[in-house]
Design a protein around this motif. Structure first.
Motif, PDB file in Angstrom:
ATOM      1  N   PRO A   1       0.842  -1.201   0.000  1.00 38.29           N
ATOM      2  CA  PRO A   1       0.000   0.000   0.000  1.00 38.29           C
ATOM      3  C   PRO A   1       0.878   1.251   0.000  1.00 38.29           C
ATOM      4  N   VAL A   2       0.679   2.097  -0.996  1.00 37.37           N
ATOM      5  CA  VAL A   2       1.444   3.325  -1.116  1.00 37.37           C
ATOM      6  C   VAL A   2       0.481   4.500  -0.942  1.00 37.37           C
ATOM      7  N   LEU A   3       0.807   5.367   0.019  1.00 38.30           N
ATOM      8  CA  LEU A   3      -0.006   6.555   0.269  1.00 38.30           C
ATOM      9  C   LEU A   3       0.384   7.655  -0.715  1.00 38.30           C
ATOM     10  N   SER A   4      -0.433   8.696  -0.797  1.00 42.34           N
ATOM     11  CA  SER A   4      -0.191   9.772  -1.768  1.00 42.34           C
ATOM     12  C   SER A   4       1.140  10.482  -1.555  1.00 42.34           C
ATOM     13  N   ASP A   5       1.682  10.430  -0.322  1.00 42.81           N
ATOM     14  CA  ASP A   5       2.974  11.066  -0.045  1.00 42.81           C
ATOM     15  C   ASP A   5       4.162  10.124  -0.276  1.00 42.81           C
ATOM     16  N   GLY A   6       3.896   8.930  -0.814  1.00 42.14           N
ATOM     17  CA  GLY A   6       4.960   7.988  -1.134  1.00 42.14           C
ATOM     18  C   GLY A   6       5.323   7.014  -0.025  1.00 42.14           C
ATOM     19  N   ARG A   7       4.725   7.170   1.171  1.00 41.45           N
ATOM     20  CA  ARG A   7       5.021   6.232   2.251  1.00 41.45           C
ATOM     21  C   ARG A   7       4.371   4.877   1.962  1.00 41.45           C
ATOM     22  N   ILE A   8       5.042   3.846   2.443  1.00 38.32           N
ATOM     23  CA  ILE A   8       4.582   2.463   2.281  1.00 38.32           C
ATOM     24  C   ILE A   8       4.080   1.970   3.638  1.00 38.32           C
TER      25      ILE A   8
ATOM     26  N   ASN B   1      -8.489   2.394   2.359  1.00 38.68           N
ATOM     27  CA  ASN B   1      -9.318   2.086   1.200  1.00 38.68           C
ATOM     28  C   ASN B   1      -8.436   1.986  -0.039  1.00 38.68           C
ATOM     29  N   LEU B   2      -8.782   1.058  -0.891  1.00 38.36           N
ATOM     30  CA  LEU B   2      -8.079   0.883  -2.154  1.00 38.36           C
ATOM     31  C   LEU B   2      -8.529   1.969  -3.116  1.00 38.36           C
ATOM     32  N   VAL B   3      -7.584   2.741  -3.627  1.00 35.55           N
ATOM     33  CA  VAL B   3      -7.883   3.724  -4.652  1.00 35.55           C
ATOM     34  C   VAL B   3      -7.734   3.063  -6.016  1.00 35.55           C
ATOM     35  N   LYS B   4      -6.595   2.369  -6.186  1.00 37.47           N
ATOM     36  CA  LYS B   4      -6.321   1.739  -7.473  1.00 37.47           C
ATOM     37  C   LYS B   4      -5.213   0.704  -7.306  1.00 37.47           C
ATOM     38  N   MET B   5      -5.388  -0.445  -7.972  1.00 32.86           N
ATOM     39  CA  MET B   5      -4.287  -1.398  -8.066  1.00 32.86           C
ATOM     40  C   MET B   5      -3.377  -0.890  -9.176  1.00 32.86           C
ATOM     41  N   LYS B   6      -2.081  -0.809  -8.868  1.00 31.65           N
ATOM     42  CA  LYS B   6      -1.174  -0.176  -9.809  1.00 31.65           C
ATOM     43  C   LYS B   6      -0.323  -1.161 -10.595  1.00 31.65           C
ATOM     44  N   ARG B   7       0.352  -2.067  -9.926  1.00 31.04           N
ATOM     45  CA  ARG B   7       1.315  -2.915 -10.632  1.00 31.04           C
ATOM     46  C   ARG B   7       1.356  -4.299 -10.015  1.00 31.04           C
ATOM     47  N   LEU B   8       1.373  -5.300 -10.879  1.00 27.77           N
ATOM     48  CA  LEU B   8       1.662  -6.662 -10.440  1.00 27.77           C
ATOM     49  C   LEU B   8       3.171  -6.738 -10.294  1.00 27.77           C
TER      50      LEU B   8
ATOM     51  N   SER C   1       2.186 -21.579   0.444  1.00 32.53           N
ATOM     52  CA  SER C   1       1.258 -20.637  -0.165  1.00 32.53           C
ATOM     53  C   SER C   1       1.907 -19.952  -1.359  1.00 32.53           C
ATOM     54  N   ILE C   2       1.079 -19.573  -2.289  1.00 32.85           N
ATOM     55  CA  ILE C   2       1.509 -18.783  -3.436  1.00 32.85           C
ATOM     56  C   ILE C   2       0.961 -17.387  -3.217  1.00 32.85           C
ATOM     57  N   SER C   3       1.842 -16.407  -3.241  1.00 36.05           N
ATOM     58  CA  SER C   3       1.429 -15.034  -2.984  1.00 36.05           C
ATOM     59  C   SER C   3       1.570 -14.190  -4.238  1.00 36.05           C
ATOM     60  N   ILE C   4       0.512 -13.471  -4.555  1.00 35.24           N
ATOM     61  CA  ILE C   4       0.494 -12.540  -5.668  1.00 35.24           C
ATOM     62  C   ILE C   4       0.714 -11.154  -5.081  1.00 35.24           C
ATOM     63  N   LEU C   5       1.841 -10.526  -5.433  1.00 35.19           N
ATOM     64  CA  LEU C   5       2.229  -9.238  -4.856  1.00 35.19           C
ATOM     65  C   LEU C   5       1.779  -8.095  -5.756  1.00 35.19           C
ATOM     66  N   ILE C   6       0.988  -7.186  -5.182  1.00 37.24           N
ATOM     67  CA  ILE C   6       0.398  -6.088  -5.936  1.00 37.24           C
ATOM     68  C   ILE C   6       0.667  -4.762  -5.250  1.00 37.24           C
ATOM     69  N   GLU C   7       1.129  -3.798  -6.026  1.00 40.32           N
ATOM     70  CA  GLU C   7       1.259  -2.427  -5.541  1.00 40.32           C
ATOM     71  C   GLU C   7      -0.126  -1.788  -5.620  1.00 40.32           C
ATOM     72  N   ALA C   8      -0.500  -1.080  -4.555  1.00 38.37           N
ATOM     73  CA  ALA C   8      -1.823  -0.466  -4.518  1.00 38.37           C
ATOM     74  C   ALA C   8      -1.743   0.961  -4.001  1.00 38.37           C
ATOM     75  N   GLU C   9      -2.425   1.848  -4.677  1.00 42.65           N
ATOM     76  CA  GLU C   9      -2.588   3.215  -4.184  1.00 42.65           C
ATOM     77  C   GLU C   9      -3.698   3.160  -3.139  1.00 42.65           C
ATOM     78  N   ALA C  10      -3.416   3.707  -1.963  1.00 39.65           N
ATOM     79  CA  ALA C  10      -4.368   3.613  -0.856  1.00 39.65           C
ATOM     80  C   ALA C  10      -4.560   4.968  -0.197  1.00 39.65           C
ATOM     81  N   LYS C  11      -5.711   5.122   0.453  1.00 41.16           N
ATOM     82  CA  LYS C  11      -5.970   6.355   1.197  1.00 41.16           C
ATOM     83  C   LYS C  11      -6.827   6.028   2.409  1.00 41.16           C
ATOM     84  N   GLY C  12      -6.850   6.961   3.363  1.00 44.40           N
ATOM     85  CA  GLY C  12      -7.665   6.793   4.556  1.00 44.40           C
ATOM     86  C   GLY C  12      -6.842   6.916   5.815  1.00 44.40           C
TER      87      GLY C  12
END
Length: 151
Positions: A27-34, A73-80, A95-106
């Motif tokens: 999850p990446v916030l609008s200020d770039g923090r993870i 909250n999920l704003v947008k899934m960005k990158r696999l 387990s098999i994990s699918i790693l997704i970058e997501a734009e998040a807010k809240g």
């Protein structure tokens, strides 16, 4: 009777002898923090995520796990970023994990108090790399290096 027993053992083998599919989220916030979560069971920081529920697709799993573990909250899934399948990547199960970058807010909030004790946002240079849960050190390094990985 023997036919039924063979059917039952086949079904149990499918359920218990195959990897479980899950999602891991960056999850990446609008200020770039993870955003990372601290696990209750190990006390380690890691990425939010979890198992895909029966009847659920990957996007809905990302949305649900992000909200449950971080309050965001999920704003947008960005990158696999990658797919990680090493049998020892999760100490509990294969387990098999699918790693997704997501734009998040809240607002950051622990909602699943049984699994998560804390949620915190880190600047990329301040991430506590080196002792993250599961294989999240590798996953974050792949993400930060801009690679897409199948491992």
């Amino acid at each position: 009777m023997r036919r039924y027993w063979r059917f039952i053992t086949t079904v149990l083998g499918i359920v218990f002898r195959h990897p479980i599919t899950g999602v891991t989220i960056i999850p990446v916030l609008s200020d770039g923090r993870i955003v990372l979560v601290k696990r209750q069971d190990t006390g380690q920081w890691g990425l939010p995520g979890g198992m895909v529920d029966w009847g659920e697709d990957i996007p809905n799993s990302v949305y649900r796990e992000l909200e449950e573990e971080t309050g965001l909250n999920l704003v947008k899934m960005k990158r696999l970023v990658g797919v990680y399948s090493a049998p020892d990547r999760d100490p509990r199960i294969h387990s098999i994990s699918i790693l997704i970058e997501a734009e998040a807010k809240g607002q950051l909030e622990v909602r699943d108090k049984l699994e998560i004790s804390e949620v915190k946002a880190f600047l990329p240079e301040d991430l506590p790399l080196g002792n993250l849960s599961h294989d999240h050190d590798r996953q974050l390094k792949d993400y930060l290096n801009g690679v897409t990985m199948i491992a």
